[in-house]
Design a protein around this motif. Structure first.
Motif, PDB file in Angstrom:
ATOM      1  N   GLU A 193       0.840  -1.199   0.000  1.00  0.00           N
ATOM      2  CA  GLU A 193       0.000   0.000   0.000  1.00  0.00           C
ATOM      3  C   GLU A 193       0.875   1.249   0.000  1.00  0.00           C
ATOM      4  N   TYR A 194       0.400   2.303  -0.691  1.00  0.00           N
ATOM      5  CA  TYR A 194       1.173   3.533  -0.821  1.00  0.00           C
ATOM      6  C   TYR A 194       0.378   4.728  -0.321  1.00  0.00           C
ATOM      7  N   GLY A 195       1.081   5.667   0.305  1.00  0.00           N
ATOM      8  CA  GLY A 195       0.496   6.950   0.630  1.00  0.00           C
ATOM      9  C   GLY A 195       0.448   7.807  -0.625  1.00  0.00           C
ATOM     10  N   PRO A 196      -0.173   8.989  -0.547  1.00  0.00           N
ATOM     11  CA  PRO A 196      -0.324   9.837  -1.741  1.00  0.00           C
ATOM     12  C   PRO A 196       0.993  10.154  -2.436  1.00  0.00           C
ATOM     13  N   ALA A 197       2.012  10.583  -1.687  1.00  0.00           N
ATOM     14  CA  ALA A 197       3.289  10.946  -2.304  1.00  0.00           C
ATOM     15  C   ALA A 197       3.958   9.721  -2.924  1.00  0.00           C
ATOM     16  N   GLU A 198       3.929   8.601  -2.217  1.00  0.00           N
ATOM     17  CA  GLU A 198       4.531   7.375  -2.739  1.00  0.00           C
ATOM     18  C   GLU A 198       3.794   6.904  -3.991  1.00  0.00           C
ATOM     19  N   ALA A 199       2.470   7.049  -3.991  1.00  0.00           N
ATOM     20  CA  ALA A 199       1.679   6.626  -5.144  1.00  0.00           C
ATOM     21  C   ALA A 199       2.026   7.450  -6.379  1.00  0.00           C
ATOM     22  N   VAL A 200       2.215   8.759  -6.181  1.00  0.00           N
ATOM     23  CA  VAL A 200       2.603   9.616  -7.308  1.00  0.00           C
ATOM     24  C   VAL A 200       3.966   9.193  -7.841  1.00  0.00           C
ATOM     25  N   TRP A 201       4.904   8.943  -6.937  1.00  0.00           N
ATOM     26  CA  TRP A 201       6.238   8.514  -7.379  1.00  0.00           C
ATOM     27  C   TRP A 201       6.162   7.192  -8.136  1.00  0.00           C
ATOM     28  N   GLN A 202       5.356   6.257  -7.640  1.00  0.00           N
ATOM     29  CA  GLN A 202       5.194   4.990  -8.343  1.00  0.00           C
ATOM     30  C   GLN A 202       4.536   5.194  -9.710  1.00  0.00           C
ATOM     31  N   GLY A 203       3.658   6.218  -9.808  1.00  0.00           N
ATOM     32  CA  GLY A 203       3.075   6.559 -11.098  1.00  0.00           C
ATOM     33  C   GLY A 203       4.131   7.045 -12.063  1.00  0.00           C
ATOM     34  N   VAL A 204       5.078   7.846 -11.553  1.00  0.00           N
ATOM     35  CA  VAL A 204       6.191   8.312 -12.384  1.00  0.00           C
ATOM     36  C   VAL A 204       7.026   7.130 -12.845  1.00  0.00           C
ATOM     37  N   VAL A 205       7.341   6.223 -11.922  1.00  0.00           N
ATOM     38  CA  VAL A 205       8.159   5.047 -12.259  1.00  0.00           C
ATOM     39  C   VAL A 205       7.464   4.185 -13.301  1.00  0.00           C
ATOM     40  N   GLN A 206       6.160   3.950 -13.103  1.00  0.00           N
ATOM     41  CA  GLN A 206       5.415   3.116 -14.035  1.00  0.00           C
ATOM     42  C   GLN A 206       5.378   3.757 -15.423  1.00  0.00           C
ATOM     43  N   SER A 207       5.187   5.064 -15.477  1.00  0.00           N
ATOM     44  CA  SER A 207       5.175   5.765 -16.767  1.00  0.00           C
ATOM     45  C   SER A 207       6.543   5.682 -17.433  1.00  0.00           C
ATOM     46  N   TRP A 208       7.598   5.801 -16.646  1.00  0.00           N
ATOM     47  CA  TRP A 208       8.951   5.691 -17.193  1.00  0.00           C
ATOM     48  C   TRP A 208       9.206   4.301 -17.762  1.00  0.00           C
ATOM     49  N   HIS A 209       8.677   3.276 -17.101  1.00  0.00           N
ATOM     50  CA  HIS A 209       8.817   1.917 -17.630  1.00  0.00           C
ATOM     51  C   HIS A 209       8.185   1.806 -19.017  1.00  0.00           C
ATOM     52  N   ILE A 210       7.057   2.477 -19.215  1.00  0.00           N
ATOM     53  CA  ILE A 210       6.396   2.438 -20.526  1.00  0.00           C
ATOM     54  C   ILE A 210       7.262   3.133 -21.574  1.00  0.00           C
ATOM     55  N   VAL A 211       7.877   4.253 -21.191  1.00  0.00           N
ATOM     56  CA  VAL A 211       8.756   4.977 -22.118  1.00  0.00           C
ATOM     57  C   VAL A 211       9.939   4.108 -22.523  1.00  0.00           C
ATOM     58  N   THR A 212      10.633   3.539 -21.548  1.00  0.00           N
ATOM     59  CA  THR A 212      11.797   2.718 -21.851  1.00  0.00           C
ATOM     60  C   THR A 212      11.399   1.456 -22.614  1.00  0.00           C
TER      61      THR A 212
END
Length: 377
Positions: free
Chosen positions: A245-264
């Motif tokens: 489970e993630y808090g709001p800030a952690e969830a946003v960071w995980q969203g960034v990571v997930q989006s970066w995975h799609i780019v790469t």
């Protein structure tokens, strides 16, 4: 009656989810252009979701025509002084305008304002994807498993390299591994490419070279996809499956990571396409997107939103490609203008835009042909 029922099922099962996803992505992309343009003081004459004849619309107090158009495969923001929705400037008309009005045209705006306005569309797509992933992670968390091997498939790359059950995967080509999904993501886009898998066994780290096998798999909907596999499996007991489970800030960071995975992952796929390690028939167009939308819709709203996030990143990335008529093409011209100290001439721009349009149309035809071949095959 059966034909009507079938058509209704096709409409609600595929077309409606497709239009919902596409409209969301297009609206957010164009809103990025619109908001940046308004902030930069550039006049905006039209905001359209879709192309072609207008279906419905209204004028706001700023003189912008907001409309929904008949062909729902894109959209545009038309700025003051644009010759057409592709933001190709009408040099003669702009030159004839009074100075005060000319400053509010896109062509008359400062270089940095034009660049920010153009870049805001793709950036909005990335923001949308991050927001969707963040909301999903906040609500549902994320299921993870430890990268521990429960089983090694016989005659696989892992078996040939000496991987054993109980091995903990700690790195791939020197990149740290945290979850089993990290392994799957890294290996799947590297078919027939030598990689070094570092495993920890009895307290010792071993570097095991192997080559993922290019394998065609069939997903739960019957779609066939090619990817790289090394032949390792985990399970509930060995991998310790759990929901983080993630808090709001952690969830946003995980969203960034997930989006970066799609780019790469996108760049990895394009690299494999060029080198022949993957087939070009996996490049899909609107028909395949509609099919995927319908399939994800059967799994629920969350799955459909996650597809929208993936497509939003892909569209944002595509628009940043340095091809005239795309946002990246405009940014390329602005970079040249910044270096030269003056804009690229109208004639050169027109030729480049024609070439860019031809390339985009060729890509669309190719992707649609792949879609049709998939349906017929």
């Amino acid at each position: 009656m059966d034909m009507l029922a079938g058509f209704a099922g096709f409409l609600t099962g595929y077309i409606v989810p497709f239009l919902v996803v596409l409209t969301l992505i297009v609206f957010v992309h164009e809103m990025g252009h619109y908001l940046a343009g308004r902030w930069s003081g550039i006049g905006i004459t039209a905001f359209s979701v879709g192309f072609g004849p207008e279906l419905i619309g209204f004028n706001d107090r700023h003189g912008t025509r907001w409309k929904l158009s008949a062909i729902p495969l894109g959209g545009y923001v038309k700025f003051l002084g644009d010759d057409d929705p592709a933001s190709i400037p009408d040099y003669e008309s702009v030159a004839a305008l009074p100075e005060a009005v000319r400053k509010r045209t896109f062509l008359g705006a400062a270089l940095w304002k034009r660049a920010v306005t153009v870049a805001a569309g793709p950036i909005a797509n990335f923001v949308l994807a991050i927001a969707i992933f963040a909301v999903m992670f906040s609500i549902y968390g994320r299921q993870v498993a430890d990268p521990i091997v429960a089983e090694v498939r016989p005659d696989s790359a892992a078996a040939a390299a000496g991987v054993k059950p109980g091995d903990l995967l700690v790195a791939l080509d020197g990149n740290p591994v945290v979850t089993f999904d990290d392994v799957r993501r890294y290996v799947s886009v590297r078919p027939e490419m030598k990689i070094i898998v570092t495993v920890r066994r009895d307290g010792n780290d071993l570097d095991l070279p192997m080559v993922p096998q290019r394998t065609e798999i069939t997903d739960q909907f019957g779609n066939k996809v090619e990817l790289g596999l090394i032949g390792i499996v985990t399970n509930q007991e060995t991998g310790n499956f759990r929901v983080v489970e993630y808090g709001p800030a952690e969830a946003v960071w995980q969203g960034v990571v997930q989006s970066w995975h799609i780019v790469t992952g996108t760049f990895d796929y394009l690299s494999n396409l060029v080198t022949g390690r993957m087939k070009a028939d996996q490049l899909g167009g609107p028909i395949r997107v509609a099919q995927a939308s319908g399939q994800m819709a059967t799994l629920g709203v969350a799955a459909l939103l996650q597809l929208a996030a993936v497509l939003s990143v892909s569209i944002g990335l595509l628009n940043l490609m340095p091809v005239p008529v795309l946002d990246g093409g405009h940014l390329m011209f602005y970079a040249v203008e910044a270096i030269r100290g003056r804009p690229v001439g109208p004639g050169a721009q027109e030729i480049a835009f024609r070439i860019g349009m031809a390339l985009v149309l060729m890509l669309m035809v190719f992707a649609t042909w792949n879609d049709i071949s998939m349906l017929l095959g």
